[in-house]
Motif scaffolding. Sequence first.
Motif, PDB file in Angstrom:
ATOM      1  N   THR A  10     -31.351   0.000  45.992  1.00 37.00           N
ATOM      2  CA  THR A  10     -31.715  -1.309  45.445  1.00 37.00           C
ATOM      3  C   THR A  10     -31.120  -1.479  44.052  1.00 37.00           C
ATOM      4  N   ALA A  11     -31.037  -0.397  43.280  1.00 39.81           N
ATOM      5  CA  ALA A  11     -30.418  -0.467  41.961  1.00 39.81           C
ATOM      6  C   ALA A  11     -28.921  -0.742  42.076  1.00 39.81           C
ATOM      7  N   ARG A  12     -28.316  -0.219  43.127  1.00 37.05           N
ATOM      8  CA  ARG A  12     -26.882  -0.411  43.330  1.00 37.05           C
ATOM      9  C   ARG A  12     -26.552  -1.864  43.661  1.00 37.05           C
ATOM     10  N   THR A  13     -27.366  -2.478  44.472  1.00 37.85           N
ATOM     11  CA  THR A  13     -27.070  -3.842  44.917  1.00 37.85           C
ATOM     12  C   THR A  13     -27.659  -4.917  44.027  1.00 37.85           C
ATOM     13  N   ALA A  14     -28.405  -4.519  43.001  1.00 35.24           N
ATOM     14  CA  ALA A  14     -29.036  -5.503  42.109  1.00 35.24           C
ATOM     15  C   ALA A  14     -27.980  -6.214  41.264  1.00 35.24           C
ATOM     16  N   PRO A  15     -28.222  -7.479  40.961  1.00 35.10           N
ATOM     17  CA  PRO A  15     -27.290  -8.193  40.106  1.00 35.10           C
ATOM     18  C   PRO A  15     -27.315  -7.633  38.682  1.00 35.10           C
ATOM     19  N   ALA A  16     -26.192  -7.685  38.011  1.00 36.07           N
ATOM     20  CA  ALA A  16     -26.106  -7.201  36.642  1.00 36.07           C
ATOM     21  C   ALA A  16     -26.900  -8.111  35.710  1.00 36.07           C
ATOM     22  N   GLN A  17     -27.591  -7.515  34.747  1.00 39.41           N
ATOM     23  CA  GLN A  17     -28.340  -8.263  33.739  1.00 39.41           C
ATOM     24  C   GLN A  17     -27.508  -8.322  32.468  1.00 39.41           C
ATOM     25  N   THR A  18     -27.627  -9.400  31.752  1.00 39.46           N
ATOM     26  CA  THR A  18     -26.871  -9.531  30.502  1.00 39.46           C
ATOM     27  C   THR A  18     -27.794  -9.573  29.321  1.00 39.46           C
TER      28      THR A  18
END
Length: 151
Positions: A143-151
């Motif tokens: 789930t961490a791998r497919t999560a969208p990047a946070q800015t």
Amino acid sequence: MTSTYPPSPQHLRAACVHADGQLARRVSVATLQVYLDDGLVYRNDDDGYRLSPETAQAKGVGPYFITGAGRRAILSDSQRAAVDSADENSALGPHVTWPTGAALARLNLVEYRDASGNTHPTDGDDGRTGPKYQPYLTPAGSTARTAPAQT
């Protein structure tokens, strides 16, 4: 004063390590709202449906849970690269260092497996022969791998 993202990452790290991904109860209201607004945690209503960030604190029931984005937000650059290096079978890439793999294992994002698929708590390195087991993403790591990047 410099700010870090996410705020109070120790709360997210503790949730990442928790077997069910639960956030501790001692998180401030302001920090919780940042986590909710940024999709790092969520809370359900009494029917088990995920509430919107705007209503989760007022109408939610039970604990808050960390999301894949919350797990990804606490990773260092090398940890994020290691998670992203996983192949289609969830095995981490060959260039992931043992400290990075061990740190991800402590966060329950990686588990070590032998050739038969049995899990082990460490890579099995006894200091003389090298690692015996390969690091693989856990479901939480995926789930961490497919999560969208946070800015």
